[in-house]
Design a protein around this motif. Structure first.
Motif, short mmCIF file in Angstrom:
data_model
loop_
_atom_site.label_atom_id
_atom_site.label_comp_id
_atom_site.label_asym_id
_atom_site.label_seq_id
_atom_site.Cartn_x
_atom_site.Cartn_y
_atom_site.Cartn_z
N THR A 154 0.83 -1.21 0.00
CA THR A 154 0.00 0.00 0.00
C THR A 154 0.85 1.25 0.00
O THR A 154 0.59 2.21 -0.73
CB THR A 154 -0.92 0.01 1.23
OG1 THR A 154 -1.74 -1.17 1.22
CG2 THR A 154 -1.82 1.23 1.24
N LEU A 155 1.92 1.24 0.81
CA LEU A 155 2.80 2.41 0.87
C LEU A 155 3.48 2.65 -0.48
O LEU A 155 3.55 3.79 -0.96
CB LEU A 155 3.84 2.20 1.97
CG LEU A 155 4.73 3.40 2.32
CD1 LEU A 155 5.08 3.38 3.80
CD2 LEU A 155 6.01 3.41 1.50
N ALA A 156 3.96 1.57 -1.10
CA ALA A 156 4.60 1.71 -2.41
C ALA A 156 3.59 2.22 -3.44
O ALA A 156 3.91 3.09 -4.27
CB ALA A 156 5.18 0.36 -2.85
N PHE A 157 2.38 1.70 -3.39
CA PHE A 157 1.35 2.08 -4.36
C PHE A 157 0.97 3.55 -4.20
O PHE A 157 0.89 4.30 -5.18
CB PHE A 157 0.13 1.19 -4.19
CG PHE A 157 -0.98 1.47 -5.16
CD1 PHE A 157 -0.85 1.13 -6.49
CD2 PHE A 157 -2.15 2.08 -4.73
CE1 PHE A 157 -1.87 1.40 -7.39
CE2 PHE A 157 -3.18 2.34 -5.62
CZ PHE A 157 -3.04 2.00 -6.95
N ILE A 158 0.74 3.98 -2.96
CA ILE A 158 0.32 5.37 -2.72
C ILE A 158 1.43 6.34 -3.14
O ILE A 158 1.16 7.38 -3.75
CB ILE A 158 -0.05 5.57 -1.25
CG1 ILE A 158 -1.35 4.84 -0.93
CG2 ILE A 158 -0.21 7.06 -0.93
CD1 ILE A 158 -1.75 4.91 0.52
N PHE A 217 12.25 5.87 -1.06
CA PHE A 217 12.01 4.94 0.05
C PHE A 217 11.01 3.84 -0.28
O PHE A 217 11.04 2.77 0.32
CB PHE A 217 11.50 5.72 1.27
CG PHE A 217 10.13 6.28 1.08
CD1 PHE A 217 9.00 5.59 1.46
CD2 PHE A 217 9.95 7.52 0.46
CE1 PHE A 217 7.73 6.10 1.26
CE2 PHE A 217 8.70 8.04 0.26
CZ PHE A 217 7.58 7.33 0.65
N TRP A 218 10.11 4.08 -1.26
CA TRP A 218 9.09 3.06 -1.51
C TRP A 218 9.72 1.76 -2.01
O TRP A 218 9.16 0.68 -1.82
CB TRP A 218 8.04 3.56 -2.50
CG TRP A 218 8.43 3.64 -3.94
CD1 TRP A 218 8.82 4.73 -4.63
CD2 TRP A 218 8.44 2.56 -4.91
NE1 TRP A 218 9.08 4.42 -5.95
CE2 TRP A 218 8.85 3.10 -6.14
CE3 TRP A 218 8.14 1.21 -4.83
CZ2 TRP A 218 8.98 2.33 -7.29
CZ3 TRP A 218 8.26 0.43 -5.98
CH2 TRP A 218 8.67 0.98 -7.18
N LEU A 219 10.89 1.86 -2.62
CA LEU A 219 11.54 0.67 -3.15
C LEU A 219 12.00 -0.25 -2.02
O LEU A 219 12.11 -1.46 -2.20
CB LEU A 219 12.73 1.06 -4.03
CG LEU A 219 13.07 0.11 -5.17
CD1 LEU A 219 11.87 -0.15 -6.04
CD2 LEU A 219 14.21 0.67 -6.00
N SER A 220 12.26 0.32 -0.86
CA SER A 220 12.60 -0.49 0.31
C SER A 220 11.45 -1.41 0.68
O SER A 220 11.65 -2.58 1.04
CB SER A 220 12.95 0.43 1.48
OG SER A 220 13.05 -0.30 2.69
N TRP A 547 17.30 5.05 5.17
CA TRP A 547 16.92 5.60 3.86
C TRP A 547 16.69 7.11 3.94
O TRP A 547 15.69 7.64 3.44
CB TRP A 547 15.70 4.89 3.29
CG TRP A 547 15.99 3.51 2.78
CD1 TRP A 547 16.35 2.43 3.53
CD2 TRP A 547 15.94 3.06 1.43
NE1 TRP A 547 16.54 1.34 2.74
CE2 TRP A 547 16.29 1.68 1.43
CE3 TRP A 547 15.64 3.66 0.22
CZ2 TRP A 547 16.35 0.93 0.27
CZ3 TRP A 547 15.69 2.90 -0.94
CH2 TRP A 547 16.04 1.56 -0.91
N LEU A 548 17.60 7.80 4.60
CA LEU A 548 17.62 9.26 4.68
C LEU A 548 16.39 9.84 5.37
O LEU A 548 16.14 11.05 5.29
CB LEU A 548 17.73 9.87 3.26
CG LEU A 548 18.81 9.33 2.34
CD1 LEU A 548 18.73 10.01 0.98
CD2 LEU A 548 20.18 9.51 2.95
N GLY A 549 15.64 9.01 6.07
CA GLY A 549 14.44 9.50 6.72
C GLY A 549 13.34 9.89 5.76
O GLY A 549 12.38 10.58 6.15
N LEU A 550 13.46 9.45 4.52
CA LEU A 550 12.48 9.85 3.50
C LEU A 550 11.09 9.31 3.79
O LEU A 550 10.08 9.97 3.50
CB LEU A 550 12.94 9.37 2.12
CG LEU A 550 14.19 10.04 1.55
CD1 LEU A 550 14.63 9.33 0.29
CD2 LEU A 550 13.93 11.51 1.26
#
Length: 651
Positions: A154-158, A217-220, A547-550
């Protein structure tokens, strides 16, 4: 016909598998491999024939697909990587449920990517872009009973959807600016304001899809999916699609005067900073994920700086290298139940249960991929990066320095991974798995925490030497004659190639960094059992490891507001709209009941009274009809008498 088959074959096969569902689980893997083999043949044919098709879409906006030089390189790369991933996925997911769902989604996913790279206009691009995003959500959250995986999906999608709004902005600006049929090659010809808005929107969507700053960050979280998904998504499909789109619209970005340099700086900074993030990781898949952002950053840099040939070479080289590394990481994860780098010490040397050959094969091919990723000459990524940096140097020396620094960081994280997998195993470490990193890609059932070693399936190892060979051999692109052939293949004008001193600088830098970091990591592993650059001990490494706090920033700016809005709209739907509809239905029912009781009942009674009256009149009218003639004469006399009286009175 070839181009239609290239898109429709995987789409139809994937749709059939999804329709049949669990009934097709047994046939899903072999059918998918067969489709992938045919698909690769079709891709090669399309690259040779260069077909183009166009059908009516919306009024005045056709739906067009075409294979030009850039698309030819992309379709062959996508089809080849897909075949390797599908061959690996069969044994890797042998014990998983819903195999037909997995392979069906993978086939639809590659069909969407092939449609993306062959789209000539925004109508088809929008459709394939949306389909690719939706299927990525389903693949990342493939094990949907696990709430954490669904949250990651969901996070990656949004996050990617937030960036995708730029594509709708681009479509609106293209319509307003009069781009002929919304063709991508017509964007540069629009009036300045509409042109800039359209191209900026496309660039925003591309940067989000390719996980560039600030969307990286979504790639994480995309690591929550099965390893074959990571290998395909990170190498030649969704993440690479953004970089490919930027290469496609490079003439338009150059026409704006400002967008090209802005995109180039985003790519360069992503390559540098996310490379540092990769170096700080202790989780192998997180290291590879961050390195994907970094390596795609070079494609973005190439697009912004006008080095399309170099960007296309990086697209192909990165696809081979990253799919190889992710497949091996997935194999180790399935076999050992961990992806913690300290837990993987010495994994390339062989396994404890005597299965040396499979682990050695994985180790040797991983080494080839990691060295290529680190830019070691004369391997593939080294050649591609130098071609990019040669074009960048002509545009901006500052960008060149940042790009060269990013290449050095790439060598550092590649050396770190190599030092770990070839280090002498430390038995004392085996009980210290990172719980978050020890969840097997084999699904939630594998998360029980038992540390076991399994043999690597022979069929899963088959694609690895092929991909490793591609990662090594493609380095010939650095030879000037081959570089010119590559530019001719892409149909591009001859561009700058790296000078001998540039090749020497990058080669010496890569060798020095790989050698230095490898030795440093090896010594520290032997002495302290610790990793250099792991996210512990100081704030900088912790910040890089996070991840840089992104994610926190995006959570405040994007994900939380989006989820809050979604929850509020759902509550509004349930508590206001749904209840309003229910209340309206009740009111209508009561009104109907009241109408039935009062109005309908009265009308019915009136009608019944009228009918009764007419029946009475009918009965009365029948009484004089006796059949007796003298009575008829009497009735006639009476009637005439009455008429005569009325005549006299009324006169």
């Amino acid at each position: 016909m070839v181009l239609w088959l290239l898109i429709l074959l995987p789409a139809l096969a994937g749709g059939i598998l999804l329709v049949f569902g669990r009934k097709a689980d047994g046939a899903a893997a072999p059918v998918s491999v067969l489709v992938a083999v045919v698909l690769l043949g079709l891709a090669v044919a399309a690259a040779l024939l260069r077909p183009a098709v166009q059908v009516p879409g919306l009024e005045g906006i056709p739906a067009g697909l075409a294979v030009d030089g850039l698309a030819a390189a992309a379709v062959v790369t996508v089809a080849g990587i897909f075949l390797a991933v599908i061959v690996f996925a069969g044994p890797d997911l042998a014990s998983s449920e819903a195999r037909a769902r997995f392979f069906g989604l993978m086939l639809l996913f590659v069909a969407a990517m092939l449609m993306t790279v062959t789209s000539t206009g925004m109508l088809t691009l929008l459709g394939s872009w949306e389909l690719m995003g939706a299927i990525s959500y389903a693949l990342i959250g493939y094990w949907w009973p696990d709430a954490a995986r669904v949250r990651s999906a969901t996070l990656a999608f949004i996050t990617t959807r937030a960036a995708d709004l730029g594509m709708y902005l681009a479509a609106g600006a293209a319509l307003a600016g009069g781009a002929a049929g919304l063709r991508l090659d017509a964007l540069a010809l629009m009036p300045g304001g509409w042109r800039d808005a359209a191209l900026a929107g496309l660039a925003l969507a591309a940067l989000g899809k390719s996980a560039q700053l600030p969307f990286s960050f979504w790639l994480s979280h995309a690591m929550a999916g099965p390893s074959p998904v990571s290998a395909l998504l990170h190498s030649a499909t969704m993440v690479a699609a953004g970089g490919y789109l930027l290469l496609r619209i490079q003439p338009g970005m150059a026409a704006t005067g400002w967008l090209g340099p802005a995109v180039a700086w985003v790519g360069a900074l992503t390559a540098l900073l996310l490379g540092a993030v990769a170096f700080a990781q202790r989780d192998l898949k997180q290291l590879l994920a961050a390195s994907t952002c970094s390596q795609i950053g070079f494609i973005v840099l190439a697009a912004g700086a006008g080095s399309v040939a170099g960007g296309a070479a990086q697209f192909v080289a990165h696809a081979a290298v990253k799919s190889l590394l992710f497949l091996i990481a997935g194999a180790w994860l399935t076999a050992l139940g961990t992806r913690d780098l300290l837990e993987l010490r010495g994994v390339a040397r062989g396994s404890a249960n005597g299965s040396v050959l499979g682990y050695r094969t994985a180790g040797v091919t991983f080494t080839a991929g990691a060295l290529a990723l680190g830019g070691l000459p004369p391997l593939s990524v080294w050649a591609a990066k130098d071609e990019i940096l040669a074009g960048v140097l002509r545009e901006s020396p500052a960008l060149y320095i940042v790009g060269l620094a990013a290449a050095a960081v790439s060598a550092a994280y590649a050396a770190k991974a190599l030092a770990v997998v070839w280090a002498k195993p430390a038995p004392s470490v085996s009980g210290r798995a990172n719980p978050a990193a020890s969840v097997s890609d084999a699904g939630p059932a594998a998360a029980a925490g038992k540390r076991q070693q399994h043999r690597l399936p022979t069929t899963a190892l088959l694609p690895l030497p092929v991909l490793a060979t591609a990662a090594v051999v493609f380095g010939v692109a650095g030879v000037p004659a081959v570089s010119r052939w590559w530019q001719d293949l892409l149909g591009l004008p001859e561009t700058a190639t790296p000078a001998p001193w540039e090749l020497a600088v990058s080669a010496i830098l890569a060798l020095a960094v790989i050698g230095g970091i490898y030795g440093q990591q090896t010594r520290r592993l032997l002495r302290e059992g610790m990793l250099v650059g792991a996210p512990a001990g100081n704030r900088l490494t912790a910040w890089l490891g996070n991840w840089l706090g992104l994610e926190h920033a995006a959570s405040v700016l994007i994900t939380r507001p989006a989820m809050s809005l979604a929850v509020s709209l759902a509550r509004f739907d349930d508590r206001v709209l749904a209840r309003s509809i229910d209340a309206a239905a009740v009111l209508v029912l009561k009104a109907a009941t009241g109408t039935d009781r009062r109005i309908e009942h009265g009308i019915g009674a009136a009608v019944a009274g009228i009918a009764s009256t007419f029946r009475q009149l009918a009965r009365s009218a029948r009484r004089p009809q006796t059949g007796l003639i003298h009575q008829y004469y009497a009735q006639a006399i009476i009637a005439l008498t009455v008429l005569a009286a009325l005549f006299v009175v009324l006169r």
